[in-house]
Every structure is written in C-alpha cells, then in structure tokens.
Write an enzyme that holds these catalytic residues in place. Structure first.
Site, PDB file in Angstrom:
ATOM      1  N   CYS A 100       1.223  -1.051   0.122  1.00  0.00           N
ATOM      2  CA  CYS A 100       0.404  -0.004  -0.166  1.00  0.00           C
ATOM      3  C   CYS A 100       1.145   1.023  -0.097  1.00  0.00           C
ATOM      4  O   CYS A 100       1.531   0.948   0.638  1.00  0.00           O
ATOM      5  CB  CYS A 100      -0.559  -0.089   1.299  1.00  0.00           C
ATOM      6  SG  CYS A 100      -1.568   1.686   1.411  1.00  0.00           S
ATOM      7  N   HIS A 142      -8.956  -4.006  -1.466  1.00  0.00           N
ATOM      8  CA  HIS A 142      -8.161  -3.295  -0.706  1.00  0.00           C
ATOM      9  C   HIS A 142      -8.339  -1.443  -0.781  1.00  0.00           C
ATOM     10  O   HIS A 142      -8.566  -0.989   0.328  1.00  0.00           O
ATOM     11  CB  HIS A 142      -6.938  -3.924  -0.967  1.00  0.00           C
ATOM     12  CG  HIS A 142      -5.365  -2.868  -0.864  1.00  0.00           C
ATOM     13  ND1 HIS A 142      -4.776  -2.863   0.204  1.00  0.00           N
ATOM     14  CD2 HIS A 142      -5.443  -1.268  -1.296  1.00  0.00           C
ATOM     15  CE1 HIS A 142      -4.072  -2.081   0.062  1.00  0.00           C
ATOM     16  NE2 HIS A 142      -3.903  -0.684  -0.283  1.00  0.00           N
ATOM     17  N   GLU A 143      -9.021  -1.622  -1.848  1.00  0.00           N
ATOM     18  CA  GLU A 143      -9.015  -0.191  -2.761  1.00  0.00           C
ATOM     19  C   GLU A 143      -9.751   0.802  -1.398  1.00  0.00           C
ATOM     20  O   GLU A 143      -9.886   2.013  -0.518  1.00  0.00           O
ATOM     21  CB  GLU A 143      -8.668   0.403  -4.562  1.00  0.00           C
ATOM     22  CG  GLU A 143      -7.231   0.303  -4.692  1.00  0.00           C
ATOM     23  CD  GLU A 143      -6.912   0.844  -4.017  1.00  0.00           C
ATOM     24  OE1 GLU A 143      -6.411   2.480  -4.036  1.00  0.00           O
ATOM     25  OE2 GLU A 143      -5.361  -0.088  -4.000  1.00  0.00           O
ATOM     26  N   HIS A 146     -10.061   1.351   1.983  1.00  0.00           N
ATOM     27  CA  HIS A 146      -9.719   2.766   2.007  1.00  0.00           C
ATOM     28  C   HIS A 146     -11.077   3.974   1.978  1.00  0.00           C
ATOM     29  O   HIS A 146     -11.001   4.711   3.221  1.00  0.00           O
ATOM     30  CB  HIS A 146      -8.709   3.622   1.077  1.00  0.00           C
ATOM     31  CG  HIS A 146      -7.176   2.536   1.603  1.00  0.00           C
ATOM     32  ND1 HIS A 146      -6.200   2.910   2.342  1.00  0.00           N
ATOM     33  CD2 HIS A 146      -6.789   2.607   0.178  1.00  0.00           C
ATOM     34  CE1 HIS A 146      -5.294   2.521   2.323  1.00  0.00           C
ATOM     35  NE2 HIS A 146      -5.392   1.743   1.204  1.00  0.00           N
TER      36      HIS A 146
HETATM   37 NI    NI Z   1      -3.383   0.814   0.065  1.00  0.00          NI
END
Ligand code: NI
Length: 177
Positions: A100, A142-143, A146
């Site tokens: 990341c 994953h994105e 956030h």
């Molecule tokens: Ni990330």
C-alpha cells in the site's frame, strides 16, 4: 495536474469513513482525478483512494498493466470508481501479498474474497457493474477498504506475515514503496 503527498499509516485521516460523492462530471472532480492519476503513476501504485491524499470522498482509481511493483499481476482495466458497493459472490477467500502506498516499504499477507461483484459510478455518473475474480477482486477490496478507514494490516490474520519488502523478497527489484 500535480502529484500530491500520500498520507502514511499513523495519520488519523486514513481512519475516517469517507463521504459519498453527490456531484458528477464537475471541474473539481476532474481536477482531483488528474491529481490522483499523476500521484498513482509517479509512485507506481496499482490503485489509490481519495482519502490517501487527504480528500475524504468515496472515490478510488486503479489500473494494472505491466506494473513494476506487481510484475506477475494480471491486467486490470483503468477504472474510476465512485461510491462503490462490493458484494462477495462466494465465501471463498485467498491469501496473497499486498502493499500500500500508505504503508511504504512493506508487504503483508491478506485474505480477500476471490469472487466479487462491484457497483458504483464513473466520473460522469454512469453506472459501473462488474463481476470479477482474483487479483482484480483483491485490488478493488483493498482500495475500497480505504473508504472505510481500513488499511491492509488491519485485515491481517497473522502479523508474522508482515514485513519489509526487501527482506521478504531479497534480490527482487519490486520497488521500495
Ligand atoms: Ni492502499
């Protein structure tokens, strides 16, 4: 257009729930997207979420094509995804290494769903609705994490599998971010 500073783990702004975008196709949104693209490309990232540059909106971008940080990865089309909703289509999860841009120099082993549907909007407000698997599914999960203030180490089941990239993968030029 400009590259922006990417916030690093420890910054409280990475831990907030981001807010829905309500206005599409605006000059502000296009300018933000240009900065996000420049920043992602400059850091060889496969994805970037707006909160990572301190903008608390539900917006992510991702793109995988010959990325030096992920040389073995399958191609993922360049995508702008706004106000996303992810639906796992199978219980099956798979573990793999993730990095990341907000956790530079490290990799960790993270479980992710292998089959998902994701829905949302592009920058013009047109609907996106895709069913994807494997690495593409991992990138999206994953994105989008956030946007809910979740960084990948918070998903890890075994912190012994968190380490520095150059120690985990000696001799491989994966990059130091
Ligand atoms: Ni990330």
């Amino acid at each position: 257009m400009a590259t922006r500073e990417v916030l690093r783990m420890g910054d409280a702004r990475l831990l907030r729930r981001a807010e829905e975008i309500r206005a599409f196709d605006t000059a502000e949104l296009h300018a933000l997207l240009a900065d996000m693209r420049d920043t992602m490309h400059a850091m060889n990232g496969v994805g970037l979420a707006a909160p990572q540059i301190g903008v608390n909106l539900r917006l992510v971008i991702f793109e995988v094509a010959g990325n030096p940080r992920y040389p073995e990865a399958e191609a993922v089309p360049q995508t702008i995804l706004i106000n996303p909703v992810i639906t796992p289509l199978k219980k099956e999860m798979e573990e793999d290494w993730e990095g990341c841009l907000s956790v530079p120099g490290m990799r960790g082993m993270v479980h992710r769903y292998t089959h998902i549907r994701y829905q949302g909007y592009d920058e013009k407000g047109d609907r996106i609705d895709r069913t994807v698997t494997d690495f593409h599914a991992r990138v999206v999960q994953h994105e989008c994490d956030h946007l809910d203030g979740i960084l990948y180490p918070m998903r890890m089941r075994d912190l012994r599998k968190l380490g520095y990239t150059d120690v985990l993968f000696p001799g491989q030029d994966i990059g130091d971010d």
